[in-house]
Design a protein around this motif. Structure first.
Motif, mmCIF file in Angstrom:
data_model
loop_
_atom_site.group_PDB
_atom_site.id
_atom_site.type_symbol
_atom_site.label_atom_id
_atom_site.label_comp_id
_atom_site.label_asym_id
_atom_site.label_seq_id
_atom_site.Cartn_x
_atom_site.Cartn_y
_atom_site.Cartn_z
ATOM 1 N N ILE A 1 95.427 -2.564 53.808
ATOM 2 C CA ILE A 1 96.506 -3.447 53.351
ATOM 3 C C ILE A 1 97.295 -2.805 52.216
ATOM 4 O O ILE A 1 98.522 -2.810 52.200
ATOM 5 C CB ILE A 1 95.944 -4.817 52.910
ATOM 6 N N THR A 2 96.576 -2.229 51.247
ATOM 7 C CA THR A 2 97.276 -1.674 50.081
ATOM 8 C C THR A 2 97.783 -0.260 50.324
ATOM 9 O O THR A 2 98.736 0.174 49.697
ATOM 10 C CB THR A 2 96.366 -1.636 48.851
ATOM 11 N N GLY A 3 97.097 0.481 51.187
ATOM 12 C CA GLY A 3 97.501 1.856 51.467
ATOM 13 C C GLY A 3 97.079 2.845 50.411
ATOM 14 O O GLY A 3 97.486 3.998 50.411
ATOM 15 N N ASN A 4 96.264 2.423 49.477
ATOM 16 C CA ASN A 4 95.896 3.286 48.352
ATOM 17 C C ASN A 4 94.440 3.049 47.991
ATOM 18 O O ASN A 4 94.024 1.900 47.799
ATOM 19 C CB ASN A 4 96.821 2.970 47.170
ATOM 20 N N LEU A 5 93.662 4.119 47.887
ATOM 21 C CA LEU A 5 92.220 3.959 47.671
ATOM 22 C C LEU A 5 91.913 3.373 46.290
ATOM 23 O O LEU A 5 91.064 2.486 46.157
ATOM 24 C CB LEU A 5 91.530 5.322 47.834
ATOM 25 N N SER A 6 92.636 3.846 45.293
ATOM 26 C CA SER A 6 92.395 3.353 43.928
ATOM 27 C C SER A 6 92.692 1.857 43.837
ATOM 28 O O SER A 6 91.914 1.072 43.277
ATOM 29 C CB SER A 6 93.262 4.150 42.953
ATOM 30 N N ASP A 7 93.827 1.445 44.408
ATOM 31 C CA ASP A 7 94.182 0.017 44.406
ATOM 32 C C ASP A 7 93.160 -0.794 45.177
ATOM 33 O O ASP A 7 92.809 -1.914 44.796
ATOM 34 C CB ASP A 7 95.569 -0.199 45.032
ATOM 35 N N SER A 8 92.677 -0.219 46.286
ATOM 36 C CA SER A 8 91.739 -0.982 47.107
ATOM 37 C C SER A 8 90.412 -1.150 46.380
ATOM 38 O O SER A 8 89.755 -2.184 46.510
ATOM 39 C CB SER A 8 91.537 -0.335 48.481
ATOM 40 N N GLU A 9 90.034 -0.174 45.568
ATOM 41 C CA GLU A 9 88.807 -0.327 44.765
ATOM 42 C C GLU A 9 88.993 -1.441 43.737
ATOM 43 O O GLU A 9 88.085 -2.255 43.506
ATOM 44 C CB GLU A 9 88.453 0.986 44.071
ATOM 45 N N ASP A 10 90.177 -1.515 43.128
ATOM 46 C CA ASP A 10 90.462 -2.590 42.175
ATOM 47 C C ASP A 10 90.383 -3.945 42.866
ATOM 48 O O ASP A 10 89.872 -4.925 42.316
ATOM 49 C CB ASP A 10 91.866 -2.429 41.570
#
Lengths: 180, 261
Positions: free
Chosen positions: A36-45
């Motif tokens: 959904i977010t397309g970004n690993l760092s954001d998805s961890e958050d």
């Protein structure tokens, strides 16, 4: 111990049960958030916020059997908000980093397959976040329309409309790019 | 599920491949553990934002009561949560709901001004002390009324463990027999847990013009209007946000509930 037992104990404040439930769902949650977010760092958050909310609000869950759906609701809504806030394209180099599996096919076939997969992934990525979220839940999580409506807190008609738009866009793009 | 077309199956495969190999790290779990610990510690210090006096901080879809109007007893905070799956959509089920509450209540299905019953829900209300410890809990009934084109109005009914004591002058009153109806209106600011009070917020709170509570993901401002009365140990509160109803209209509605109009 069944999952319902774990959830019941979680609601009583049992930290071990929380840890076990986290272990069970952590990767599924992270992957869904990533799509959904397309970004690993954001998805961890997103996963971090989700499981903190799970711990702090678990007593609001009345039906222990509904834990996964409830957790998914928190996760998807958090991921959606994160994606909407950041609202950026996923850099091309992050696309299909994992697509590196040779399974006894020729080099040419592998290149074609990889290119096709990249185009499909790029097409999904280019969907607006509302449609992308519904597409991820429908295709990756294999949720039904009513399940998606419950997760997002919208009407089924709204889900159908977003799914229709997503499918129309994806089909058009894939027909143009790949002759599908 | 309907059988999917070939191209849709490809989408599913690609999405699965895209996140294949993504796994949660140990560091992520450690961050979660730390944040939980910090959140639990902060719960004791959130009172500077949420509650000085009697407050009901609301979960999604419910109501903020006229906080700041009543002085608290032992509890410095009340939180209310309800479960959507327990919502009752038929006014005829009121007697069953009363059985769950443990007492009978005054209520109407429709008002003369066009507001009509929509649904009712039972909420679990918990009172906590300064240390965040739960000191009591009780159930309250929230009956929701709707009117086309207007914001909804709710009737909150409860038998609180500690009957709040009024410590501010109401904006209007009406006496019906031996019962006094009190009308109040106040600006409410609902904030997320990490919100920091501004000097303006503090000044507004001190003057009694502004009431702040924690319970939303973004900052929201709403004008609340309430009519409150007590009858036979039961507290009734008719309330709504950003209504097109003045004091007299809301007091009339309260009288309809009491059966005196």
């Amino acid at each position: 111990m069944t999952q319902e037992d774990l959830v019941r104990r979680l609601k009583e404040g049992d930290r071990t049960s929380f840890d076990l439930l986290y272990e069970q769902y952590k990767n599924m949650a992270l992957r869904t958030a990533y799509l959904i977010t397309g970004n690993l760092s954001d998805s961890e958050d997103v996963v971090q916020d989700t499981f903190v909310k799970v711990w702090l609000h678990c007593r609001e869950l009345k039906n222990e059997g509904g834990f996964k759906a409830w957790m998914m609701q928190i996760l998807v809504r958090t991921a959606y908000k994160s994606a909407k806030k950041k609202s950026r394209e996923l850099p091309d180099e992050e696309i299909m980093q994992k697509a590196d599996k040779s399974q006894g096919i020729s080099f040419a076939e592998e290149v074609i397959a990889r290119e096709e997969a990249e185009r499909i992934a790029r097409a999904v990525r280019s969907l607006p976040v509302k449609q992308r979220t519904v597409a991820v839940l429908y295709y990756y999580q294999e949720c039904s329309v009513s399940e998606i409506a419950a997760i997002l807190g919208v009407l089924e008609g709204t889900v159908k409309s977003r799914l229709y738009t997503a499918r129309k866009f994806l089909r058009g793009k894939l027909e143009r790019d790949l002759g599908m | 599920m309907k059988k999917r077309k070939v191209w849709e199956e490809k989408i599913k495969d690609v999405l699965a491949l895209e996140c294949d190999g993504i796994t949660a790290s140990r560091a992520l779990k450690e961050r979660i553990d730390v944040q939980i610990l910090e959140s639990e510690k902060e719960a004791g210090s959130m009172k500077h934002v949420s509650v000085k006096k009697l407050v009901i901080g609301v979960a999604v879809g419910c109501l903020l009561v006229s906080g700041g109007v009543f002085a608290s007893g032992r509890a410095v905070s009340l939180t209310s949560h309800h479960y959507h799956q327990d919502d009752v959509g038929d006014f005829g089920e009121l007697s069953k709901v009363e059985q769950e509450l443990g007492y009978t209540v005054d209520a109407v299905e429709a008002f003369a001004n066009g507001y009509r019953f929509d649904h009712m829900e039972l909420d679990d209300v918990k009172g906590t002390d300064e240390g965040g410890n739960e000191i009591y809990s009780f159930r309250s009934l929230d009956i929701r009324y709707k009117k086309s084109g207007e914001n909804s109005v709710s009737l909150c009914i409860e038998k609180p463990v500690e009957m709040p004591v009024r410590n501010e002058t109401p904006d209007a009153t009406r006496v019906c027999g031996d019962i006094t109806l009190y009308y109040d209106t106040i600006m409410n600011k609902q904030v997320p847990p990490d919100y920091v009070l501004t000097e303006e917020d503090k000044a507004g709170e001190a003057k009694g013009d502004l009431y702040i509570s924690v319970g939303t993901e973004e900052v929201e401002m709403h004008q609340s209007s309430t009519v409150t009365w007590d009858k036979e140990g039961v507290r009734y509160q008719l309330l709504g946000f950003d209504l097109n109803l003045g004091a007299e209209e809301m007091l009339d509605m309260a009288e309809e509930i009491m059966g005196t109009k």
